[in-house]
Each structure stands twice: as structure tokens, then as C-alpha cells.
Scaffold this motif. Structure first.
Motif, PDB file in Angstrom:
ATOM      1  N   LEU A  13       0.792  -1.223   0.000  1.00 32.98           N
ATOM      2  CA  LEU A  13       0.000   0.000   0.000  1.00 32.98           C
ATOM      3  C   LEU A  13       0.827   1.277   0.000  1.00 32.98           C
ATOM      4  O   LEU A  13       0.272   2.368  -0.096  1.00 32.98           O
ATOM      5  CB  LEU A  13      -0.956  -0.012   1.195  1.00 32.98           C
ATOM      6  N   SER A  14       2.165   1.157   0.115  1.00 35.10           N
ATOM      7  CA  SER A  14       3.020   2.357   0.171  1.00 35.10           C
ATOM      8  C   SER A  14       4.459   1.986  -0.188  1.00 35.10           C
ATOM      9  O   SER A  14       4.838   0.817  -0.168  1.00 35.10           O
ATOM     10  CB  SER A  14       2.992   2.958   1.576  1.00 35.10           C
ATOM     11  N   GLN A  15       5.258   3.012  -0.472  1.00 32.75           N
ATOM     12  CA  GLN A  15       6.679   2.795  -0.728  1.00 32.75           C
ATOM     13  C   GLN A  15       7.350   2.218   0.514  1.00 32.75           C
ATOM     14  O   GLN A  15       8.229   1.365   0.420  1.00 32.75           O
ATOM     15  CB  GLN A  15       7.361   4.099  -1.139  1.00 32.75           C
ATOM     16  N   GLU A  16       6.919   2.658   1.685  1.00 31.72           N
ATOM     17  CA  GLU A  16       7.493   2.160   2.930  1.00 31.72           C
ATOM     18  C   GLU A  16       7.235   0.660   3.075  1.00 31.72           C
ATOM     19  O   GLU A  16       8.129  -0.099   3.454  1.00 31.72           O
ATOM     20  CB  GLU A  16       6.897   2.949   4.108  1.00 31.72           C
TER      21      GLU A  16
ATOM     22  N   ILE B 222       9.012  -5.187   2.469  1.00 35.69           N
ATOM     23  CA  ILE B 222       8.935  -6.494   1.800  1.00 35.69           C
ATOM     24  C   ILE B 222      10.225  -6.794   1.056  1.00 35.69           C
ATOM     25  O   ILE B 222      10.718  -7.929   1.080  1.00 35.69           O
ATOM     26  CB  ILE B 222       7.701  -6.571   0.887  1.00 35.69           C
ATOM     27  N   VAL B 223      10.815  -5.795   0.422  1.00 35.39           N
ATOM     28  CA  VAL B 223      12.115  -5.996  -0.241  1.00 35.39           C
ATOM     29  C   VAL B 223      13.161  -6.421   0.790  1.00 35.39           C
ATOM     30  O   VAL B 223      13.980  -7.311   0.532  1.00 35.39           O
ATOM     31  CB  VAL B 223      12.550  -4.735  -1.017  1.00 35.39           C
ATOM     32  N   GLY B 224      13.110  -5.842   1.983  1.00 42.99           N
ATOM     33  CA  GLY B 224      14.020  -6.255   3.055  1.00 42.99           C
ATOM     34  C   GLY B 224      13.830  -7.718   3.428  1.00 42.99           C
ATOM     35  O   GLY B 224      14.808  -8.450   3.628  1.00 42.99           O
ATOM     36  N   LEU B 225      12.566  -8.161   3.511  1.00 39.90           N
ATOM     37  CA  LEU B 225      12.295  -9.583   3.766  1.00 39.90           C
ATOM     38  C   LEU B 225      12.860 -10.453   2.651  1.00 39.90           C
ATOM     39  O   LEU B 225      13.425 -11.525   2.909  1.00 39.90           O
ATOM     40  CB  LEU B 225      10.789  -9.834   3.877  1.00 39.90           C
TER      41      LEU B 225
END
Length: 156
Positions: free
Chosen positions: A53-56, A61-64
Motif C-alpha cells: 500500500l506504500s513505498q514504505e 517487503i524488499v528487506g524480507l
């Protein structure tokens, strides 16, 4: 941790193997599945494939993905109801935030084969972790998202 609310016992935090972020818990799969089987596995555990829902949230998720060494993962978006109009499944929620890569979504370069959404951080997309539409029958890792029902959000 648990807290008593009236006569209800509310468990705070996430199940084992899940990661808390904001008002949701996330689980990165350790096995590759089709989009449909990934959604089924998430639903078995009271969640759905992740909406972003956001860039944050994208960054989280990219970190995961990086932590689990998964460069490509399914998200919960599809456009099989109306080509080019991606929504978050299973409820058909409109996407107010997107992070598609250049030239995406492209529906398989017009072949009509790509209706399911993923994040691609592979060399194919220059490790950019951008969104791409792919064939729903392809096998990839997937990320589940379970909303905190205390906040009034639906689970999944």
C-alpha cells in the motif's frame, strides 16, 4: 504477549515464523508455488498474498526478500477480471500505490499470458525490485500478509 480485553484474550504479535510490521504480520515462503497455490497456502494460515500500500511497505517487503535470499516473490495483485486493471485479491481492492518496472505491466508482450503480480529483484530487472506481471502458473516464492484484526482490518 497476551492482553485481556473484556472476556477475550488477545494475542499481541505474530505467529512463529511471521514478522510484525505496522498493523500486519508477514511470512516469506520457503518453497516456490504458482500464484494460486501461494494464495491458498496464505489463506490456510488466515492471510492472503501480500498487498503493498506504500513505498514504505514495498521497502519492508524488499528487506524480507533480501534477508531470505528470494529475488522474485508473488504479491496478491491480479488483472484477470479486466486486463490492465490490477487489483488486490481476494477482495478486488483498488491499487492506490504501484511500483511497476519500466514497460510493465506488459501482459507477456501482448500475448495475454500474464495476469499475476510479483516483485522482481533478479538480474532480469537489474536487481531493482520492481513489480512485473507474470504467468500465474509460474513457480515463485510468495509473501503472505495477515492484518491485525484488532484495528478493524480484515484478516487477509
Amino acid at each position: 504477549m497476551a492482553a485481556a480485553v473484556g472476556h477475550l484474550l488477545v494475542v499481541l504479535g505474530c505467529p512463529l515464523g511471521w514478522t510484525k510490521h505496522g498493523s500486519a504480520c508477514y511470512h516469506m515462503s520457503s518453497e516456490k508455488e504458482s500464484w494460486f497455490h501461494g494464495m491458498t497456502m496464505c489463506q490456510i494460515h488466515g492471510s492472503s498474498l501480500a498487498s503493498v500500500l506504500s513505498q514504505e511497505e514495498q521497502n519492508f517487503i524488499v528487506g524480507l526478500m533480501k534477508h531470505s535470499h528470494n529475488s522474485v516473490v508473488w504479491l496478491g495483485g491480479t488483472d484477470w477480471t479486466l486486463e490492465g486493471a490490477f487489483v488486490w485479491e481476494p477482495y478486488g481492492d483498488k491499487m492506490n500505490y504501484t511500483h511497476f518496472g519500466s514497460g510493465e505491466p506488459n501482459n507477456g508482450d501482448g500475448r495475454g499470458e500474464e495476469n499475476c503480480l510479483l516483485i522482481d529483484g533478479s538480474s532480469h530487472k537489474d536487481h531493482a525490485y520492481v513489480w512485473d506481471d507474470r504467468d500465474c502458473d509460474d513457480s515463485h516464492y510468495y509473501v503472505c500478509k495477515q492484518m491485525d484484526d484488532i484495528t478493524g482490518n480484515l484478516v487477509g
